[in-house]
Scaffold this motif. Structure first.
Motif, PDB file in Angstrom:
ATOM      1  N   GLU A  14     -33.261  10.933  12.714  1.00 20.22           N
ATOM      2  CA  GLU A  14     -32.289   9.969  12.210  1.00 20.22           C
ATOM      3  C   GLU A  14     -32.507   9.706  10.723  1.00 20.22           C
ATOM      4  O   GLU A  14     -33.650   9.502  10.283  1.00 20.22           O
ATOM      5  N   HIS A  15     -31.432   9.715   9.961  1.00 18.20           N
ATOM      6  CA  HIS A  15     -31.439   9.474   8.513  1.00 18.20           C
ATOM      7  C   HIS A  15     -32.272  10.529   7.769  1.00 18.20           C
ATOM      8  O   HIS A  15     -32.759  10.287   6.674  1.00 18.20           O
ATOM      9  N   THR A 152     -22.427   9.332   4.729  1.00 16.22           N
ATOM     10  CA  THR A 152     -23.170   9.989   5.791  1.00 16.22           C
ATOM     11  C   THR A 152     -23.643  11.372   5.351  1.00 16.22           C
ATOM     12  O   THR A 152     -23.169  11.933   4.367  1.00 16.22           O
ATOM     13  N   TYR A 208     -26.481   1.055   5.735  1.00 15.80           N
ATOM     14  CA  TYR A 208     -26.681   2.513   5.755  1.00 15.80           C
ATOM     15  C   TYR A 208     -26.792   3.012   4.314  1.00 15.80           C
ATOM     16  O   TYR A 208     -27.723   3.753   3.962  1.00 15.80           O
ATOM     17  N   ARG A 211     -30.089   2.192   2.584  1.00 14.62           N
ATOM     18  CA  ARG A 211     -31.224   3.046   2.969  1.00 14.62           C
ATOM     19  C   ARG A 211     -31.155   4.373   2.201  1.00 14.62           C
ATOM     20  O   ARG A 211     -32.173   4.872   1.716  1.00 14.62           O
ATOM     21  N   ARG A 212     -29.970   4.909   2.100  1.00  8.82           N
ATOM     22  CA  ARG A 212     -29.810   6.162   1.359  1.00  8.82           C
ATOM     23  C   ARG A 212     -30.173   5.966  -0.111  1.00  8.82           C
ATOM     24  O   ARG A 212     -30.855   6.812  -0.711  1.00  8.82           O
ATOM     25  N   TYR A 290     -37.817   1.968   8.954  1.00  9.44           N
ATOM     26  CA  TYR A 290     -36.462   2.066   8.397  1.00  9.44           C
ATOM     27  C   TYR A 290     -35.645   0.810   8.685  1.00  9.44           C
ATOM     28  O   TYR A 290     -34.607   0.594   8.072  1.00  9.44           O
ATOM     29  N   GLY A 317     -26.640   5.857  13.369  1.00 11.61           N
ATOM     30  CA  GLY A 317     -26.970   5.202  12.112  1.00 11.61           C
ATOM     31  C   GLY A 317     -27.739   3.911  12.245  1.00 11.61           C
ATOM     32  O   GLY A 317     -28.441   3.497  11.328  1.00 11.61           O
TER      33      GLY A 317
END
Length: 366
Positions: A14-15, A152, A208, A211-212, A290, A317
């Motif tokens: 994930e991620h 995404t 989301y 975090r990116r 996270y 996500g």
């Protein structure tokens, strides 16, 4: 003519996709189906059982326009044309049984069904090869990132277009290399449950993307091409160069990619107990490092493992959505009851619980 594309469950990873890491999704039986006809102009007419009908000229499509679900239709045609392909106007009717908001990639299923329809109707010649499907997936990613403006990675679209029935797709998001990993649980007396918490937390708004952004800052600070350049053994050395929160974000991404690699190995070895342990470790990392889990997802994992599941983890996500549970088929009903009881005891609405299998990718429907 009709085309359909599946939602997906990510088994683990994930991620990691937007960080150049590894992911391991399967396509699921739930699918989005589009009925489409080619137009002689550049008008896009889209209808859906889940939203208001819309019309948009292809020339008017671009970053942030149109808004809503139509962005996932029009954005694909815009991205294909930007890739130098002769896509034009379509009339599209959409139906789907992929749960919306459950973290099962309903948006990518829509994009990929439209992309395959456009491929056939405009004779683009991409849908019959894996390389061509990778190009279609890239157009779908661009549609989601630029037109729908959802930051995404590319896992969802790759899964919907490139997975094989009975297999998980080990995708290297840096090189684009893929490998089919056997995932036929029934032959081993196992099943995979999806637990849709039916929760969409407001906390997820913008989180989301944050975090990116944290990962991108870490890459810049550390002078890397991507976080894929780091191995778990490197974490002690980089910790002193990052603030505490950013380091935890990095630690999740680096250890999660390592868990994907090990999970694929354990699946090849048919060591499902080890796969379950990796699921649990992955969930702990998403919860603590996270910080994308929530109480409902945590309860699913805890209740399932206590009731005898081999492993469980949130998927997607985060901030709501679904969890997956790897469990012996003879224990599946008990796990379902334990999860439902855990929700009822806390006064929450009942979750949706259903079995999934590794299913076929996007296709033309008879």
């Amino acid at each position: 003519m009709r085309w359909s594309a599946p939602g997906r469950v990510n088994l683990i990873g994930e991620h990691t996709d937007y960080n150049g890491g590894l992911v391991l999704p399967i396509a699921i039986p739930q699918r989005t189906t589009v009925t489409a006809t080619r137009r002689d102009d550049d008008l896009i007419i889209a209808r859906s059982s889940h939203g208001d009908p819309a019309e948009v000229e292809l020339a008017d499509v671009g970053p942030g326009s149109p808004s809503g679900w139509t962005a996932y239709v029009a954005g694909v045609l815009w991205a294909l044309r930007r890739d130098g392909l002769a896509a034009g106007g379509l009339e599209v009717s959409v139906d789907s049984d992929v749960p919306v908001g459950a973290g099962l990639s309903s948006s990518a299923a829509l994009e990929c069904a439209v992309a395959l329809a456009a491929d056939d109707l405009f004779d683009l010649g991409l849908g019959d090869s894996d390389e061509g499907r990778a190009r279609l997936a890239a157009a779908c990613v661009r549609a989601e990132n630029e037109v729908a403006q959802a930051p995404t990675g590319g896992m969802d679209q790759a899964a919907s277009l490139r997975c094989r029935e009975g297999h998980a797709l080990l995708l290297d998001c840096r090189s684009g290399a893929t490998e089919d990993v056997p995932f036929a649980l029934g032959a081993h007396g196992l099943t995979l449950l999806v637990v849709d918490t039916r929760v969409q937390h407001a906390l997820g708004d913008g989180q989301y993307g944050s975090r990116r952004a944290a990962c991108e800052r870490a890459v810049e600070t550390l002078g890397l091409d991507s976080l894929r350049d780091l191995e778990p053994a490197d974490l002690a050395a980089v910790e002193v160069r990052l603030d505490e929160e950013t380091f935890r974000r990095v630690r999740h991404v680096v250890t999660e990619t390592d868990r994907v690699r090990r999970c694929a190995e354990r699946l090849r070895d048919e060591d499902f107990a080890a796969v379950g342990d990796l699921f649990v470790a992955s969930h702990a990392s998403m919860r603590d490092d996270y910080e994308i889990s929530c109480d409902e997802l945590d309860v699913v994992v805890e209740a399932a493992v206590e009731r005898g599941a081999l492993g469980a983890r949130m998927t997607g996500g985060g901030f709501g959505g679904s969890a997956i549970v790897l469990v012996g088929a003879d224990h599946a009903d008990g796990v379902r009851e334990a999860v439902e009881r855990g929700f009822a005891e806390r006064g929450w609405g009942a979750p949706g619980v259903f079995e999934v299998t590794a299913s076929a990718p996007a296709r033309n429907e008879p």
